[in-house]
Enzyme design. Sequence first.
Site, mmCIF file in Angstrom:
data_model
loop_
_atom_site.group_PDB
_atom_site.id
_atom_site.type_symbol
_atom_site.label_atom_id
_atom_site.label_comp_id
_atom_site.label_asym_id
_atom_site.label_seq_id
_atom_site.Cartn_x
_atom_site.Cartn_y
_atom_site.Cartn_z
ATOM 1 N N MET A 49 -9.075 7.949 -0.393
ATOM 2 C CA MET A 49 -9.946 8.342 0.732
ATOM 3 C C MET A 49 -10.513 9.729 0.481
ATOM 4 O O MET A 49 -9.792 10.612 -0.001
ATOM 5 C CB MET A 49 -9.150 8.358 2.035
ATOM 6 C CG MET A 49 -8.424 7.060 2.319
ATOM 7 S SD MET A 49 -7.668 7.099 3.956
ATOM 8 C CE MET A 49 -6.694 5.592 3.909
ATOM 9 N N SER B 61 0.843 -1.192 0.000
ATOM 10 C CA SER B 61 0.000 0.000 0.000
ATOM 11 C C SER B 61 0.878 1.243 0.000
ATOM 12 O O SER B 61 1.639 1.475 0.949
ATOM 13 C CB SER B 61 -0.898 0.017 1.241
ATOM 14 O OG SER B 61 -1.385 1.331 1.432
ATOM 15 N N MET C 36 -12.109 4.126 -0.761
ATOM 16 C CA MET C 36 -12.771 4.424 0.520
ATOM 17 C C MET C 36 -13.488 5.755 0.366
ATOM 18 O O MET C 36 -13.101 6.783 0.936
ATOM 19 C CB MET C 36 -11.724 4.445 1.648
ATOM 20 C CG MET C 36 -11.227 3.043 1.992
ATOM 21 S SD MET C 36 -9.695 3.059 2.929
ATOM 22 C CE MET C 36 -8.518 3.183 1.593
ATOM 23 N N ASP D 198 -6.388 -6.501 4.288
ATOM 24 C CA ASP D 198 -5.781 -5.167 4.289
ATOM 25 C C ASP D 198 -5.850 -4.566 5.682
ATOM 26 O O ASP D 198 -6.942 -4.356 6.220
ATOM 27 C CB ASP D 198 -6.547 -4.293 3.280
ATOM 28 C CG ASP D 198 -6.013 -2.871 3.169
ATOM 29 O OD1 ASP D 198 -4.913 -2.593 3.683
ATOM 30 O OD2 ASP D 198 -6.716 -2.044 2.547
ATOM 31 N N HIS E 241 -1.191 -1.265 -4.234
ATOM 32 C CA HIS E 241 -2.475 -1.005 -3.583
ATOM 33 C C HIS E 241 -2.573 0.503 -3.365
ATOM 34 O O HIS E 241 -1.742 1.105 -2.679
ATOM 35 C CB HIS E 241 -2.536 -1.767 -2.257
ATOM 36 C CG HIS E 241 -3.827 -1.641 -1.523
ATOM 37 N ND1 HIS E 241 -4.941 -2.403 -1.820
ATOM 38 C CD2 HIS E 241 -4.194 -0.827 -0.498
ATOM 39 C CE1 HIS E 241 -5.937 -2.070 -0.998
ATOM 40 N NE2 HIS E 241 -5.513 -1.112 -0.186
ATOM 41 N N HIS F 247 -8.260 0.959 -3.960
ATOM 42 C CA HIS F 247 -9.169 0.704 -2.831
ATOM 43 C C HIS F 247 -9.935 1.989 -2.555
ATOM 44 O O HIS F 247 -9.375 2.934 -1.992
ATOM 45 C CB HIS F 247 -8.320 0.242 -1.629
ATOM 46 C CG HIS F 247 -9.113 -0.001 -0.392
ATOM 47 N ND1 HIS F 247 -8.516 -0.122 0.841
ATOM 48 C CD2 HIS F 247 -10.442 -0.141 -0.186
ATOM 49 C CE1 HIS F 247 -9.450 -0.330 1.756
ATOM 50 N NE2 HIS F 247 -10.632 -0.335 1.161
ATOM 51 N N ASP G 217 -4.683 3.538 -2.031
ATOM 52 C CA ASP G 217 -5.771 3.860 -1.098
ATOM 53 C C ASP G 217 -6.354 5.233 -1.392
ATOM 54 O O ASP G 217 -5.700 6.256 -1.184
ATOM 55 C CB ASP G 217 -5.244 3.827 0.342
ATOM 56 C CG ASP G 217 -5.037 2.410 0.839
ATOM 57 O OD1 ASP G 217 -5.983 1.610 0.754
ATOM 58 O OD2 ASP G 217 -3.919 2.109 1.305
ATOM 59 N N MET H 128 -11.492 -6.227 5.242
ATOM 60 C CA MET H 128 -10.666 -5.273 6.001
ATOM 61 C C MET H 128 -10.293 -5.877 7.351
ATOM 62 O O MET H 128 -11.148 -6.415 8.056
ATOM 63 C CB MET H 128 -11.411 -3.958 6.233
ATOM 64 C CG MET H 128 -11.572 -3.078 4.993
ATOM 65 S SD MET H 128 -10.019 -2.621 4.192
ATOM 66 C CE MET H 128 -9.201 -1.684 5.491
HETATM 67 C C1 DX5 Z 1 -6.263 1.527 5.582
HETATM 68 C C2 DX5 Z 1 -5.786 1.192 4.205
HETATM 69 C C3 DX5 Z 1 -4.652 0.259 4.138
HETATM 70 C C4 DX5 Z 1 -3.394 0.742 4.817
HETATM 71 C C5 DX5 Z 1 -2.663 -0.450 5.330
HETATM 72 O O1 DX5 Z 1 -7.441 2.232 5.484
HETATM 73 O O2 DX5 Z 1 -6.840 0.626 3.464
HETATM 74 O O3 DX5 Z 1 -4.386 -0.131 2.807
HETATM 75 O O4 DX5 Z 1 -2.528 1.460 3.990
HETATM 76 O O5 DX5 Z 1 -1.556 -0.022 6.055
HETATM 77 P P1 DX5 Z 1 -0.814 -0.991 7.069
HETATM 78 O O6 DX5 Z 1 -0.306 -2.166 6.264
HETATM 79 O O7 DX5 Z 1 0.275 -0.136 7.599
HETATM 80 O O8 DX5 Z 1 -1.803 -1.405 8.101
HETATM 81 ZN ZN ZN Z 2 -6.385 -0.269 1.514
#
Ligand code: DX5
Ligand code: ZN
Length: 245
Positions: free
Chosen positions: A38, A9, A77, A201, A34, A75, A36, A167
Site C-alpha cells: 500500500m 495475508s 494497492m 480478498d 499474500h 497485491h 499487501d 475485492m
Molecule cells: C485489504 C487487503 C487484504 C487484507 C485482508 O486491503 O488487501 O489482503 O489483509 O485481511 P482480512 O482477511 O483480515 O480481511
Molecule cells: Zn490483499
Amino acid sequence: APAPIIAPSILSADFASLGKACSDTIAQGADWLHVDIMDGHFVPNLTFGPPVVTMIRPHVERPKEAFGKGTFDCHMMIAEPKKWVKDFQKAGCDLYCFHYEAAFSSNAESPEARTEEITNPKALIKYIHGLGMRAGIAIKPGTKHDVLYEILDSENKDEVPDMVLVMTVEPGFGGQKFMPDMMPKVEALRKHYPELNIEVDGGLSEKTIDVAADAGANVIVAGSAVFGAEDPSDVIKKLREAVES
Ligand code: DX5
Ligand code: ZN
C-alpha cells in the site's frame, strides 16, 4: 474450477518477526503468501516496499512451478503499478497483481513514466509477463467485473491475466467485514472462465468461506482469520476443505 489455493495475508502477521511468520504459515499448510503493498495514495494506508519483500524471500522456498507452493502473491494497492514492476521482480515477487483502477491513472510524476503501460492494463500485463512474473488484475468493490472481459478475451496470450482478484472489502485495511454482494461478480466470471484463477480478498474466514467457494472463488486470501487464530493450520485446512467440496 482450478485447485484451491490458500493465501494468508501477512498484513495481520507480527511485523517484528515477519520472516518467521512467513515460514510458519507455509509450514502450517498455506500455499502462497499474500503480500499487501500500500502506498498511502491509492489506499489510505502504508505497508512495505521492495526491501521488506527481499528480506522475507529467503524465509520461503521459491515455487517449483508457476502458482506452486511458496508463491509470493503481491497485491499492489498503489497508484503507479507500472513504476514498481521491476523492483518487485528483483525482490522475489512471483505474481504481480495490480489494480484495474490504477492502470489507467495518469498521475505518474515524470512525463517519461506516462507510457502506454500505465494507461492500458493489457500492455501492463504484457510487461509483467516479459519480466518472468505472473500477472493478476484486481477490482475494487465499486468496479464492475465486466470491464475485465475485453482483457481476458484478448487474442494475445501475453496480455491475458493469470488471475483475477475480486475485492470483498474496500482495500486498505485488514479485519474488515466481508461483502457478500460481491459474489455475483465471482459467479459471472466463473461461468465465463471455468479455468480462471479467481481470488477473493477481505473478510474471509470459516464463517464466510462457503459463500465465496459456492460462487466459484478458488484463491482464498485470509489475514486476520489465519494470523489471529489459536490454531492457524486448522483454519487453513478448513478454508481449503470448503473450496474443495
Ligand atoms: C485489504 C487487503 C487484504 C487484507 C485482508 O486491503 O488487501 O489482503 O489483509 O485481511 P482480512 O482477511 O483480515 O480481511
Ligand atoms: Zn490483499
